[in-house]
Design an enzyme around this catalytic site. Structure first.
Site, PDB file in Angstrom:
ATOM      1  N   LYS A   9       0.829  -1.206   0.000  1.00 32.85           N
ATOM      2  CA  LYS A   9       0.000   0.000   0.000  1.00 32.85           C
ATOM      3  C   LYS A   9       0.869   1.264   0.000  1.00 32.85           C
ATOM      4  O   LYS A   9       2.094   1.191   0.209  1.00 32.85           O
ATOM      5  CB  LYS A   9      -0.935  -0.037   1.218  1.00 32.85           C
ATOM      6  CG  LYS A   9      -1.919  -1.238   1.215  1.00 32.85           C
ATOM      7  CD  LYS A   9      -2.796  -1.217   2.467  1.00 32.85           C
ATOM      8  CE  LYS A   9      -3.704  -2.448   2.546  1.00 32.85           C
ATOM      9  NZ  LYS A   9      -4.557  -2.414   3.771  1.00 32.85           N
ATOM     10  N   TYR A  49     -12.336  -2.976  -2.970  1.00 33.74           N
ATOM     11  CA  TYR A  49     -12.830  -2.934  -1.593  1.00 33.74           C
ATOM     12  C   TYR A  49     -14.355  -2.912  -1.503  1.00 33.74           C
ATOM     13  O   TYR A  49     -14.907  -2.504  -0.478  1.00 33.74           O
ATOM     14  CB  TYR A  49     -12.232  -1.725  -0.864  1.00 33.74           C
ATOM     15  CG  TYR A  49     -10.791  -1.941  -0.419  1.00 33.74           C
ATOM     16  CD1 TYR A  49     -10.430  -3.044   0.354  1.00 33.74           C
ATOM     17  CD2 TYR A  49      -9.796  -1.029  -0.742  1.00 33.74           C
ATOM     18  CE1 TYR A  49      -9.118  -3.240   0.773  1.00 33.74           C
ATOM     19  CE2 TYR A  49      -8.475  -1.215  -0.317  1.00 33.74           C
ATOM     20  CZ  TYR A  49      -8.146  -2.323   0.438  1.00 33.74           C
ATOM     21  OH  TYR A  49      -6.846  -2.520   0.856  1.00 33.74           O
ATOM     22  N   ASN A 112      -1.760  -0.111   7.573  1.00 30.74           N
ATOM     23  CA  ASN A 112      -1.231  -1.450   7.875  1.00 30.74           C
ATOM     24  C   ASN A 112      -0.444  -2.081   6.718  1.00 30.74           C
ATOM     25  O   ASN A 112      -0.238  -3.289   6.678  1.00 30.74           O
ATOM     26  CB  ASN A 112      -2.341  -2.375   8.398  1.00 30.74           C
ATOM     27  CG  ASN A 112      -3.433  -2.617   7.395  1.00 30.74           C
ATOM     28  OD1 ASN A 112      -3.383  -2.114   6.265  1.00 30.74           O
ATOM     29  ND2 ASN A 112      -4.428  -3.392   7.781  1.00 30.74           N
ATOM     30  N   HIS A 115      -1.875  -5.523   1.616  1.00 31.61           N
ATOM     31  CA  HIS A 115      -3.105  -6.289   1.396  1.00 31.61           C
ATOM     32  C   HIS A 115      -2.741  -7.704   0.981  1.00 31.61           C
ATOM     33  O   HIS A 115      -1.798  -7.906   0.218  1.00 31.61           O
ATOM     34  CB  HIS A 115      -3.949  -5.658   0.277  1.00 31.61           C
ATOM     35  CG  HIS A 115      -5.077  -6.563  -0.177  1.00 31.61           C
ATOM     36  ND1 HIS A 115      -6.268  -6.645   0.508  1.00 31.61           N
ATOM     37  CD2 HIS A 115      -5.156  -7.464  -1.192  1.00 31.61           C
ATOM     38  CE1 HIS A 115      -7.044  -7.557  -0.103  1.00 31.61           C
ATOM     39  NE2 HIS A 115      -6.396  -8.056  -1.122  1.00 31.61           N
ATOM     40  N   GLU A 126      -9.285 -11.042  -7.485  1.00 29.29           N
ATOM     41  CA  GLU A 126      -8.498  -9.817  -7.258  1.00 29.29           C
ATOM     42  C   GLU A 126      -7.335  -9.714  -8.241  1.00 29.29           C
ATOM     43  O   GLU A 126      -7.035  -8.627  -8.740  1.00 29.29           O
ATOM     44  CB  GLU A 126      -7.999  -9.786  -5.806  1.00 29.29           C
ATOM     45  CG  GLU A 126      -9.130  -9.598  -4.802  1.00 29.29           C
ATOM     46  CD  GLU A 126      -8.670  -9.641  -3.355  1.00 29.29           C
ATOM     47  OE1 GLU A 126      -7.467  -9.885  -3.101  1.00 29.29           O
ATOM     48  OE2 GLU A 126      -9.514  -9.427  -2.466  1.00 29.29           O
TER      49      GLU A 126
HETATM   50  P1  IDP Z   1      -7.247  -7.355   5.852  1.00 33.68           P
HETATM   51  O1  IDP Z   1      -6.515  -6.305   5.042  1.00 33.68           O
HETATM   52  O2  IDP Z   1      -6.404  -7.853   6.991  1.00 33.68           O
HETATM   53  O3  IDP Z   1      -7.822  -8.462   5.015  1.00 33.68           O
HETATM   54  P2  IDP Z   1      -9.969  -6.311   6.090  1.00 33.68           P
HETATM   55  O4  IDP Z   1     -10.867  -6.584   7.235  1.00 33.68           O
HETATM   56  O5  IDP Z   1     -10.255  -6.996   4.801  1.00 33.68           O
HETATM   57  O6  IDP Z   1      -8.469  -6.603   6.564  1.00 33.68           O
HETATM   58  O7  IDP Z   1      -9.971  -4.738   5.862  1.00 33.68           O
HETATM   59  C1  IDP Z   1      -9.399  -4.194   4.686  1.00 33.68           C
HETATM   60  C2  IDP Z   1      -8.561  -3.016   5.080  1.00 33.68           C
HETATM   61  O8  IDP Z   1      -9.413  -1.988   5.580  1.00 33.68           O
HETATM   62  C3  IDP Z   1      -7.554  -3.232   6.209  1.00 33.68           C
HETATM   63  O9  IDP Z   1      -6.342  -3.818   5.756  1.00 33.68           O
HETATM   64  C4  IDP Z   1      -7.337  -1.829   6.708  1.00 33.68           C
HETATM   65  O10 IDP Z   1      -6.443  -1.105   5.847  1.00 33.68           O
HETATM   66  C5  IDP Z   1      -8.729  -1.238   6.572  1.00 33.68           C
HETATM   67  N1  IDP Z   1      -9.498  -1.347   7.817  1.00 33.68           N
HETATM   68  C6  IDP Z   1     -10.121  -2.438   8.306  1.00 33.68           C
HETATM   69  N2  IDP Z   1     -10.720  -2.164   9.474  1.00 33.68           N
HETATM   70  C7  IDP Z   1     -10.480  -0.858   9.720  1.00 33.68           C
HETATM   71  C8  IDP Z   1     -10.844   0.034  10.787  1.00 33.68           C
HETATM   72  O11 IDP Z   1     -11.504  -0.335  11.760  1.00 33.68           O
HETATM   73  N3  IDP Z   1     -10.394   1.321  10.677  1.00 33.68           N
HETATM   74  C9  IDP Z   1      -9.640   1.767   9.622  1.00 33.68           C
HETATM   75  N4  IDP Z   1      -9.288   0.958   8.602  1.00 33.68           N
HETATM   76  C10 IDP Z   1      -9.693  -0.335   8.657  1.00 33.68           C
HETATM   77 MG    MG Z   2      -9.325  -8.368   3.587  1.00 36.66          MG
END
Ligand code: IDP
Ligand code: MG
Length: 149
Positions: A9, A49, A112, A115, A126
């Protein structure tokens, strides 16, 4: 063999971590079959997304992934989905194990770094969203028999 889409990212690229993060997937044993440096359009971000549409963080998430260049990588390997997700670490970096990418380099869920697809089906979908067929390379790695049994 499973396939997974990895995205380094914009924070990973801006922080100069791309090389280190690619190395972690390579050393895990996953085989790179596609890789490129791109700016993600809003349209593609919304498609990628779509499952999160309506959630409180959705707008911020689309802004985040479109905020700068990313590196997209298609990986292949046995159990590629779970292996890559373990290498990435828990969604919330404060819960990610040390040794994982998020556990070693990140601190907040909205920054974070990486992805990784969450199922074999989504891996294929994807990858198709981000790569044209000619951009994916089928190849035999000379080390494959030392990594895949
Ligand atoms: P993942 O990336 O670990 O699969 P997902 O639940 O699919 O996690 O969420 C996609 C992305 O959305 C996360 O990697 C993060 O960047 C963002 N995200 C998820 N939950 C939150 C939140 O509570 N606050 C802000 N961003 C979030
Ligand atoms: Mg995810």
């Amino acid at each position: 063999m499973e396939r997974t889409l990895i995205i380094l990212k914009p924070d990973a690229v801006q922080r100069g971590l791309s090389g280190q993060l690619i190395a972690r997937f390579e050393q895990r044993g996953l085989r790179i079959i596609g890789m490129k440096f791109i700016a993600v359009s809003r349209e593609l971000a919304q498609k990628h997304y779509a499952i999160h549409e309506g959630k409180s963080f959705y707008e911020g998430l689309v802004n985040y992934i479109t905020s700068g260049p990313v590196v997209v990588i298609a990986l292949e390997g046995t159990n590629a989905i779970q292996a890559a997700r373990n290498t990435i670490g828990a969604t919330r970096p404060n819960e990610a194990a040390p040794g994982s990418i998020r556990g070693d380099f990140a601190i907040e869920v909205g920054r974070n770094l990486v992805h990784g697809s969450d199922s074999p089906e989504n891996g294929l979908i994807e990858i198709a969203n981000f790569f044209n067929e000619p951009e994916l390379v089928s190849w035999a790695r000379s080390t494959d028999s030392w990594i895949f049994e």
